[in-house]
Structure formats: C-alpha cells, structure tokens
Design a protein around this motif. Structure first.
Motif, mmCIF file in Angstrom:
data_model
loop_
_atom_site.group_PDB
_atom_site.id
_atom_site.type_symbol
_atom_site.label_atom_id
_atom_site.label_comp_id
_atom_site.label_asym_id
_atom_site.label_seq_id
_atom_site.Cartn_x
_atom_site.Cartn_y
_atom_site.Cartn_z
ATOM 1 N N ASP A 87 8.110 1.407 -4.608
ATOM 2 C CA ASP A 87 8.828 1.226 -3.345
ATOM 3 C C ASP A 87 9.122 2.555 -2.650
ATOM 4 N N PHE A 88 9.217 3.611 -3.433
ATOM 5 C CA PHE A 88 9.385 4.924 -2.805
ATOM 6 C C PHE A 88 8.021 5.555 -2.587
ATOM 7 N N ARG A 89 7.172 4.816 -1.913
ATOM 8 C CA ARG A 89 5.834 5.266 -1.531
ATOM 9 C C ARG A 89 5.050 5.801 -2.721
ATOM 10 N N GLY A 90 5.131 5.099 -3.841
ATOM 11 C CA GLY A 90 4.489 5.601 -5.050
ATOM 12 C C GLY A 90 3.295 4.783 -5.498
ATOM 13 N N ALA A 91 2.650 4.063 -4.568
ATOM 14 C CA ALA A 91 1.505 3.231 -4.954
ATOM 15 C C ALA A 91 0.406 4.083 -5.591
ATOM 16 N N GLU A 92 0.259 5.323 -5.084
ATOM 17 C CA GLU A 92 -0.806 6.199 -5.590
ATOM 18 C C GLU A 92 -0.528 6.620 -7.025
ATOM 19 N N ARG A 93 0.728 7.063 -7.269
ATOM 20 C CA ARG A 93 1.029 7.602 -8.593
ATOM 21 C C ARG A 93 1.259 6.507 -9.631
ATOM 22 N N ASP A 94 1.151 5.247 -9.209
ATOM 23 C CA ASP A 94 1.458 4.144 -10.122
ATOM 24 C C ASP A 94 0.578 4.154 -11.375
ATOM 25 N N VAL A 95 -0.674 4.574 -11.238
ATOM 26 C CA VAL A 95 -1.556 4.591 -12.422
ATOM 27 C C VAL A 95 -1.058 5.545 -13.490
ATOM 28 N N VAL A 96 -0.219 6.513 -13.102
ATOM 29 C CA VAL A 96 0.364 7.426 -14.088
ATOM 30 C C VAL A 96 1.738 6.925 -14.528
ATOM 31 N N VAL A 97 2.542 6.519 -13.528
ATOM 32 C CA VAL A 97 3.928 6.130 -13.809
ATOM 33 C C VAL A 97 3.989 4.889 -14.703
ATOM 34 N N ALA A 98 3.198 3.870 -14.357
ATOM 35 C CA ALA A 98 3.277 2.609 -15.097
ATOM 36 C C ALA A 98 2.956 2.790 -16.589
ATOM 37 N N PRO A 99 1.850 3.468 -16.944
ATOM 38 C CA PRO A 99 1.579 3.630 -18.378
ATOM 39 C C PRO A 99 2.678 4.393 -19.110
#
Ligand code: FES
Lengths: 119, 263
Positions: A87-99
């Motif tokens: 939600d804080f414009r993090g769609a790009e970094r999601d592949v790193v954050v989620a794991p």
C-alpha cells in the motif's frame, strides 16, 4: 518468485484469516488474563500456578490452542505487513519483502510449535 | 418552492488545450429538491454549454452519472443537493483517466469485465443426465432455476456498472491493473449461478496476478455502492472459493486446458 507467491496466496490467506480471528479474540483475552489480570491481582495468581498452567498447556487440547495462539497471529502479522508495504507504493519490492516476512513467520512458527511440543 | 444559491466547483479539462485539469466555479440558484445532477444539467443548459458530463436515466439505473461529489464517489442523479453546503465540488471519478471535464475513460474497465467471462458457461450444450450441475431444461428449452437458486446470486447481479467502487477502492488507486470490485463480483455472480459450469475457467482467472488476493478488504466498494451489491462480500467469497479450489487441487487434478467450454 512472483509465480510462487501467487500460488501460495490461498494458503497464506487462510492462515491470515484464522490469525485475524485468533489474534483479535483469543489473543486479546490471553493478554487480558495473563498480562493484565494476574499482575494487577484481579485474578488470583494461584489460578495460574505452574502446576495448573502446565497441566492446562500440556494436554493435547492445550497444546493445540497454544500452537494456534502462537502460529496463526504470526501469519496474520506477516501478511498485514506485506500489504502495508504494498500500500505504500511497494508493489515492486514485494518480491523481496514478501519472502522475508513469510520466511520470518515460517521460522517463528516452527520454533513455536517446537516449544509447545516440548512442554 | 424555496430557492437558494449554491456554488459549484467543476473540473474542466480540454485535452486539446489543457495540460492538467483546472476548475471553474458557477453560482446558481438551486431548488431544495434537486439532485446534484439537476444542478449540473442546469449549468450546462443555462450558464455554460461547454461542460461535458455523462448521464441518461436520472433514476439510478443506467450507471452513467457517477462523479466525485466533495471527494466521494456518488451517483449524481441519486445524490440530494440538500445534503451539501453552499460549495459543492464536482470532479470526474477518481482512478480513471479523464477524457474531458467530468467524463472519464472506461476502456480499461470494460476489458476487466470481459476477463471474468460474464456469461453462462456450459461444459457441453447437451441435455445429458440431470444432476445438480446439469439442471433440467424446461420444455421451452430454457434452464429451470428455483427461487432459492436465484437468491444465491441475485444481489451480485444488480450491479449497474457505475464504477463508483473503482473510484473508491484504495487498491485500484495503488495498482491500476487490479481486476477490481465490480468485475470480481460479476465473475462471482456467474460462479454462483446454478446454470453455469464455468467455475474452473473463472478460478483460472482468479488465480492470476492482481485479482482476488490483491484486495485488502478495505470495504470501501460496498460503502459507496448505490445498489447495495456488496462487492466486498463477493470478493471475499471468491477468495474463499480460491482456497477451496487450492485444497481440492491437492487431491484432484485440475481440469486444466482440456476444458474448451461452450462460449
Ligand atoms: S443518470 Fe442513470 S444512473 Fe444516474
């Protein structure tokens, strides 16, 4: 990784949903009793004496409840933080954050289950 | 009939002249029983004919008059002017590209609608053995559906495609590719339809990126829906459907690509 995250979404969502339920209801009650009620003397500390608490926590139902209480809110937290990041414009970094978040939840869940099993 | 004056701050945008939208103010006399749309029509008819806006039915059926009124997505033909103060700000629906003034671009939205296959899918058009998934056809060649079966999905079929839910959805704002509330509710409506056999095909869509699990259940869509469709409920039921789909895929192989489906 994107594909993998997409595939496990239903499982995570299930853990998240249950964690939400447990987190808001059971865990709140738990904190009220153990964290506030007993220290303030509202609840007789003898009710939670070691022997009684151990007997309660170490039978099969007690273990299941404790495991759920530890594991499910972890997934709820990880999933919430992941969506917060998105939600804080993090769609790009999601592949790193989620794991990372789900990794923490996995490790902590295993440790929690181990601790409960050794009660 | 009592009359008073209100000022309308209306977004103006001419793609041939303007880089970014600007606003223009109009002070007009209003009747107390007017809807917001009546005021905009009055301005267009009597004050400034260059304003562009969409409307048609004036009775909350066609879904074309959606605009932001004081920052909230509203069907302007259903929104009472008396609920607002002396200054009313009217903008085109949020989260959509603007074509001109209060008119937004809907092409992307239409594509999302088509993506969920919003039609009754039959595995085969033959009238084979009668079962729960293959309800009997009547002598007139139509599928028989009981009142209870209709009630299963009726609420989700009442959508008028006004797109207020897309304007309200924080996930759409963040992730424009998100399939979105109305489209997911529409797909779910067909999944719940006793005549339909396209569950697997639509679950295939719902398994993709930017669909049901992108929803963070802010519930804004259901808050603004003028028809009480409750798209948030549909999205979350669809999530649960995806969980069931995942669980069954562990024990049963997915029907996969062999399903061509009757279009
Ligand atoms: S004009 Fe048709 S819904 Fe408002």
């Amino acid at each position: 990784m994107r594909h993998f995250l997409l595939r496990i979404e239903p499982v995570i969502w299930l853990l998240f949903g249950q964690g939400l339920l447990i987190g808001t209801m059971l865990l709140t009650g738990w904190v009220l009793v153990v964290g506030i009620g007993v220290p303030l003397g509202l609840i007789d500390p003898a009710a939670l004496s070691f022997d009684r608490a151990h007997a309660l926590g170490s039978n099969i139902i007690g273990r299941l409840v404790l495991a759920a209480l530890i594991v499910l809110p972890l997934w709820k937290g990880a999933h919430h933080l992941r969506h917060l990041s998105i939600d804080f414009r993090g769609a790009e970094r999601d592949v790193v954050v989620a794991p990372i978040l789900y990794g923490i939840a996995t490790v902590a869940s295993l440790l929690g289950v181990l601790a409960v099993a050794r009660l | 009939m009592s009359e008073s004056k209100k000022t309308f701050v209306i977004t103006r945008f001419d793609p041939d002249k303007d880089e970014v939208p600007k606003t223009q103010e109009y002070e007009i006399p209003v009747h107390e029983d007017w809807k917001v749309l009546d005021a905009i029509n009055f301005i267009k008819d009597e004050v400034d004919p260059t304003i562009s806006h969409r409307w048609s039915c004036r009775m909350a059926v066609c879904g074309s008059c959606g605009m932001m009124v004081n920052g909230e997505p509203k069907l302007t033909c259903k929104t009472r002017l008396s609920d607002y103060g002396d200054r009313v700000i009217v903008e085109p629906l949020a989260n959509f590209p603007v074509i001109r003034d209060l008119v937004s671009e809907l092409d992307g939205f239409m594509e999302k609608f088509q993506a969920v296959k919003p039609w009754v899918i039959r595995a085969k058009e033959e009238a084979g053995a009668v079962s729960a998934s293959n309800p009997p056809k009547s002598s007139k060649g139509t599928f028989v559906q009981s009142a209870a079966e209709l009630a299963e999905f009726k609420q989700f079929s009442l959508c008028i495609n006004c797109m207020l839910c897309y304007a309200a959805c924080p996930v759409v704002a963040n992730e424009p590719e998100f399939l979105g509330p109305a489209a997911i509710a529409l797909g779910h409506r067909y999944n719940l339809d006793s005549r339909d056999q396209g569950l697997d095909e639509r679950n295939e869509v719902f398994r993709g990126e930017g669909t049901v699990f992108s929803c963070s259940f802010a519930n804004e869509c259901s808050e603004v829906c003028p028809k009480n469709v409750d798209p948030a409920a549909a999205v979350n039921q669809a999530k649960f459907g995806a969980v069931i789909d995942w669980a069954t895929s562990l024990v049963l192989p997915r029907p996969g690509a062999s399903k061509e489906g009757g279009k």
